[in-house]
Scaffold this motif. Structure first.
Motif, PDB file in Angstrom:
ATOM      1  N   VAL A   1     -10.854  -1.795   5.978  1.00  0.00           N
ATOM      2  CA  VAL A   1     -10.288  -0.751   5.119  1.00  0.00           C
ATOM      3  C   VAL A   1     -10.439   0.635   5.754  1.00  0.00           C
ATOM      4  CG1 VAL A   1     -10.512   0.439   2.906  1.00  0.00           C
ATOM      5  CG2 VAL A   1     -10.451  -2.048   2.970  1.00  0.00           C
TER       6      VAL A   1
ATOM      7  N   ASP B   1      -7.153   3.829  -1.864  1.00  0.00           N
ATOM      8  CA  ASP B   1      -8.598   3.582  -1.905  1.00  0.00           C
ATOM      9  C   ASP B   1      -9.261   4.199  -3.136  1.00  0.00           C
ATOM     10  OD1 ASP B   1      -8.192   6.171  -0.691  1.00  0.00           O
ATOM     11  OD2 ASP B   1     -10.293   6.143  -0.088  1.00  0.00           O
TER      12      ASP B   1
ATOM     13  N   ASP C   1      -7.927   1.005   8.522  1.00  0.00           N
ATOM     14  CA  ASP C   1      -6.574   1.173   7.981  1.00  0.00           C
ATOM     15  C   ASP C   1      -6.367   2.604   7.501  1.00  0.00           C
ATOM     16  OD1 ASP C   1      -6.143  -1.533   8.475  1.00  0.00           O
ATOM     17  OD2 ASP C   1      -6.182  -2.114   6.354  1.00  0.00           O
ATOM     18  N   ILE C   2      -7.363   3.144   6.805  1.00  0.00           N
ATOM     19  CA  ILE C   2      -7.270   4.522   6.310  1.00  0.00           C
ATOM     20  C   ILE C   2      -7.169   5.493   7.469  1.00  0.00           C
ATOM     21  CG2 ILE C   2      -8.509   6.358   5.088  1.00  0.00           C
ATOM     22  CD1 ILE C   2      -9.640   4.103   3.234  1.00  0.00           C
TER      23      ILE C   2
ATOM     24  N   LEU D   1      -1.463   5.882   1.812  1.00  0.00           N
ATOM     25  CA  LEU D   1      -1.598   7.323   1.544  1.00  0.00           C
ATOM     26  C   LEU D   1      -0.242   7.946   1.246  1.00  0.00           C
ATOM     27  CD1 LEU D   1      -3.967   8.362   4.486  1.00  0.00           C
ATOM     28  CD2 LEU D   1      -4.606   7.943   2.111  1.00  0.00           C
TER      29      LEU D   1
ATOM     30  N   SER E   1      -4.009   8.085  -3.076  1.00  0.00           N
ATOM     31  CA  SER E   1      -4.484   7.187  -2.039  1.00  0.00           C
ATOM     32  C   SER E   1      -4.916   5.866  -2.670  1.00  0.00           C
ATOM     33  CB  SER E   1      -5.670   7.860  -1.334  1.00  0.00           C
ATOM     34  OG  SER E   1      -6.237   7.006  -0.395  1.00  0.00           O
TER      35      SER E   1
ATOM     36  N   LYS F   1       0.835  -1.205   0.000  1.00  0.00           N
ATOM     37  CA  LYS F   1       0.000   0.000   0.000  1.00  0.00           C
ATOM     38  C   LYS F   1       0.871   1.257   0.000  1.00  0.00           C
ATOM     39  CE  LYS F   1      -3.888  -2.121   2.455  1.00  0.00           C
ATOM     40  NZ  LYS F   1      -4.747  -2.037   3.666  1.00  0.00           N
TER      41      LYS F   1
ATOM     42  N   GLU G   1      -4.177   8.068   8.071  1.00  0.00           N
ATOM     43  CA  GLU G   1      -4.419   9.511   8.196  1.00  0.00           C
ATOM     44  C   GLU G   1      -3.789  10.058   9.471  1.00  0.00           C
ATOM     45  OE1 GLU G   1      -8.688   9.546   7.840  1.00  0.00           O
ATOM     46  OE2 GLU G   1      -8.591   9.922   5.668  1.00  0.00           O
TER      47      GLU G   1
ATOM     48  N   GLY H   1      -7.791   0.329   0.019  1.00  0.00           N
ATOM     49  CA  GLY H   1      -7.479   1.388   0.972  1.00  0.00           C
ATOM     50  C   GLY H   1      -6.510   1.040   2.084  1.00  0.00           C
ATOM     51  N   GLY H   2      -5.784   2.066   2.520  1.00  0.00           N
ATOM     52  CA  GLY H   2      -4.825   1.948   3.617  1.00  0.00           C
ATOM     53  C   GLY H   2      -3.461   2.500   3.270  1.00  0.00           C
TER      54      GLY H   2
END
Length: 143
Positions: free
Chosen positions: A124, A76, A127-128, A105, A74, A64, A132, A102-103
């Motif tokens: 998900v 996601d 994880d996001i 960034l 991102s 990721k 963040e 997602g996850g």
């Protein structure tokens, strides 16, 4: 013609703080996560595993982060971007270092991607949220 360029990147200190912030957010959410922070070239700076986090998730956390830094988006966002493009989606999904969920960034400082964070181990959305939290470190104080 320039023959070299300077590429801004996260410091180890920043990466450590980011990883710890992600782990702390996971603890707050009651989940066990793996987190990987990479530099602007996609090389791992820090990887942390909360005891009890699923071991296979460490690989996904790194994928990721790698995906986020190299595509500057991102992870996601891939589902929407690849909608109706089955051949492209299948090709990207087969790349051994890419994760399309997602996850992950990218870490931006002064409009430049300086690294990325990848989190895996929760749902998900969790994880996001952890990723963040890691990025918030970059907006707290000096960069």
């Amino acid at each position: 013609m320039n023959k070299t360029h300077v590429q801004a990147s996260l410091t180890l200190d920043a990466a450590l703080l980011m990883a710890k912030a992600a782990i702390d957010k996971g603890n707050e959410l009651g989940i066990k996560i793996n987190v990987v922070v990479v530099d602007s070239a996609g090389h791992r700076l820090v990887s942390l595993r909360e005891p009890g986090a699923p071991m296979p998730s460490m690989d996904y956390a790194e994928k990721k982060a790698y995906t986020a830094v190299h595509f500057k988006r991102s992870t996601d966002k891939w589902a929407e971007a690849l909608e109706g493009q089955a051949v492209l989606a299948n090709g990207l999904a087969q790349h051994e270092k890419v994760a399309l969920f997602g996850g992950g960034l990218p870490a931006w400082v002064d409009s430049v991607v300086v690294g990325a964070v990848g989190v895996s181990g929760g749902k998900v959305a969790e994880d996001i949220a952890c990723a963040e939290a890691a990025l918030m470190i970059l907006s707290d104080g000096d960069s």
